[in-house]
Design a protein around this motif. Structure first.
Motif, PDB file in Angstrom:
ATOM      1  N   ALA A   1      -6.316   4.466   4.571  1.00  0.00           N
ATOM      2  CA  ALA A   1      -6.318   4.927   6.255  1.00  0.00           C
ATOM      3  C   ALA A   1      -7.153   5.736   6.482  1.00  0.00           C
ATOM      4  O   ALA A   1      -7.618   6.623   5.869  1.00  0.00           O
ATOM      5  CB  ALA A   1      -4.602   4.562   6.616  1.00  0.00           C
ATOM      6  N   VAL A   2      -6.866   5.835   8.019  1.00  0.00           N
ATOM      7  CA  VAL A   2      -8.198   6.452   8.808  1.00  0.00           C
ATOM      8  C   VAL A   2      -7.489   7.085  10.462  1.00  0.00           C
ATOM      9  O   VAL A   2      -6.388   5.941  10.481  1.00  0.00           O
ATOM     10  CB  VAL A   2      -9.562   6.936   8.924  1.00  0.00           C
TER      11      VAL A   2
ATOM     12  N   PHE B   1       1.052  -1.073   0.261  1.00  0.00           N
ATOM     13  CA  PHE B   1      -0.264  -0.067  -0.054  1.00  0.00           C
ATOM     14  C   PHE B   1       1.383   1.497   0.091  1.00  0.00           C
ATOM     15  O   PHE B   1       1.016   2.323  -1.035  1.00  0.00           O
ATOM     16  CB  PHE B   1      -1.060  -0.379   1.205  1.00  0.00           C
ATOM     17  N   TYR B   2       2.199   1.262   0.909  1.00  0.00           N
ATOM     18  CA  TYR B   2       2.652   2.523   0.929  1.00  0.00           C
ATOM     19  C   TYR B   2       3.767   2.685  -0.336  1.00  0.00           C
ATOM     20  O   TYR B   2       4.156   3.601  -0.965  1.00  0.00           O
ATOM     21  CB  TYR B   2       3.948   2.441   2.056  1.00  0.00           C
TER      22      TYR B   2
ATOM     23  N   CYS C   1      -5.503   4.990  -1.551  1.00  0.00           N
ATOM     24  CA  CYS C   1      -4.787   4.646  -2.150  1.00  0.00           C
ATOM     25  C   CYS C   1      -5.029   4.604  -3.670  1.00  0.00           C
ATOM     26  O   CYS C   1      -6.096   4.312  -3.850  1.00  0.00           O
ATOM     27  CB  CYS C   1      -3.724   3.405  -1.943  1.00  0.00           C
ATOM     28  N   PRO C   2      -4.195   6.252  -4.381  1.00  0.00           N
ATOM     29  CA  PRO C   2      -4.325   6.460  -5.774  1.00  0.00           C
ATOM     30  C   PRO C   2      -5.195   4.844  -6.765  1.00  0.00           C
ATOM     31  O   PRO C   2      -5.622   5.569  -7.561  1.00  0.00           O
ATOM     32  CB  PRO C   2      -2.634   6.938  -6.311  1.00  0.00           C
ATOM     33  N   ALA C   3      -4.264   3.946  -6.629  1.00  0.00           N
ATOM     34  CA  ALA C   3      -4.803   2.471  -7.604  1.00  0.00           C
ATOM     35  C   ALA C   3      -5.931   2.379  -6.977  1.00  0.00           C
ATOM     36  O   ALA C   3      -6.426   1.761  -7.838  1.00  0.00           O
ATOM     37  CB  ALA C   3      -3.944   1.769  -7.851  1.00  0.00           C
TER      38      ALA C   3
ATOM     39  N   ILE D   1      -0.126  12.008   0.016  1.00  0.00           N
ATOM     40  CA  ILE D   1      -0.478  10.901   1.236  1.00  0.00           C
ATOM     41  C   ILE D   1      -0.852  11.348   1.685  1.00  0.00           C
ATOM     42  O   ILE D   1      -0.911  12.474   2.963  1.00  0.00           O
ATOM     43  CB  ILE D   1       0.550  10.359   1.291  1.00  0.00           C
ATOM     44  N   THR D   2      -2.743  10.989   2.385  1.00  0.00           N
ATOM     45  CA  THR D   2      -3.389  11.220   3.432  1.00  0.00           C
ATOM     46  C   THR D   2      -3.721   9.974   3.613  1.00  0.00           C
ATOM     47  O   THR D   2      -4.196   9.380   3.329  1.00  0.00           O
ATOM     48  CB  THR D   2      -4.393  12.107   3.519  1.00  0.00           C
TER      49      THR D   2
END
Length: 176
Positions: free
Chosen positions: A84-85, A21-22, A107-109, A32-33
């Motif tokens: 993620a939150v 993911f990262y 994640c953008p994808a 990234i948020t």
């Protein structure tokens, strides 16, 4: 959305999925948020410790921070980390103006598949279980996708806040 998703607490159990993911997010070169995802996971155990280091009032050592909890949105079957939150348990002046209670990201994808709406809905359940009766969500003016996600989850526009750099932040309240 064809997959079943859930929020989980960060854990070593999801190391490979989180690292993927990262890396995907870093490779995309997009912002990234939430902010906690920016933490370098190369020492995974230290990163997990960091995510739990300020989750209660008695752990706060920096007056600029408030207690906060992080959760990962995962595919219930493959365990793939999708988003993620970071949930702030309370607000101080800056968060009240332009940070809000909940910061989240997909994640953008994996965007444009309905995950953000589900992530926010699950996050609202968490905030309610924490005892909050209403939460503030914010997004930058022009972030149509984020604004739509907030509105789909019951957000009611309150006002705009102009940051020192001129960025306009739109503020929404959701009553739980």
């Amino acid at each position: 959305m064809s997959v079943s998703v859930e929020l989980v607490k960060p854990s070593i159990e999801y190391k490979d999925e989180y690292l993927s993911f990262y890396k995907d997010w870093k490779f995309s070169k997009q912002d990234i948020t939430p902010w906690v995802v920016k933490k370098d996971p190369s020492n995974f155990e230290a990163m997990i410790d960091f995510l739990y280091s300020e989750d209660t009032e008695n752990k706060i050592t920096n007056g600029n921070f408030v207690p906060h909890s992080t959760f990962w949105l995962i595919d219930r079957y493959s365990k793939k980390v999708i988003g993620a939150v970071n949930i702030r348990h309370r607000l101080h002046a800056k968060l009240l103006n332009c940070g809000g209670h909940i910061g989240y990201g997909i994640c953008p994808a994996e965007r444009r598949k309905g995950y953000a709406t589900k992530l926010l809905a699950l996050s609202l359940e968490k905030t309610k279980s924490m005892g909050l009766s209403k939460v503030l969500l914010v997004c930058d003016e022009g972030n149509i996708a984020s604004e739509k996600t907030i509105l789909k989850n019951g957000g009611q526009f309150e006002s705009e806040y102009v940051e020192g750099n001129g960025n306009v932040v739109r503020r929404f309240w959701i009553h739980l």
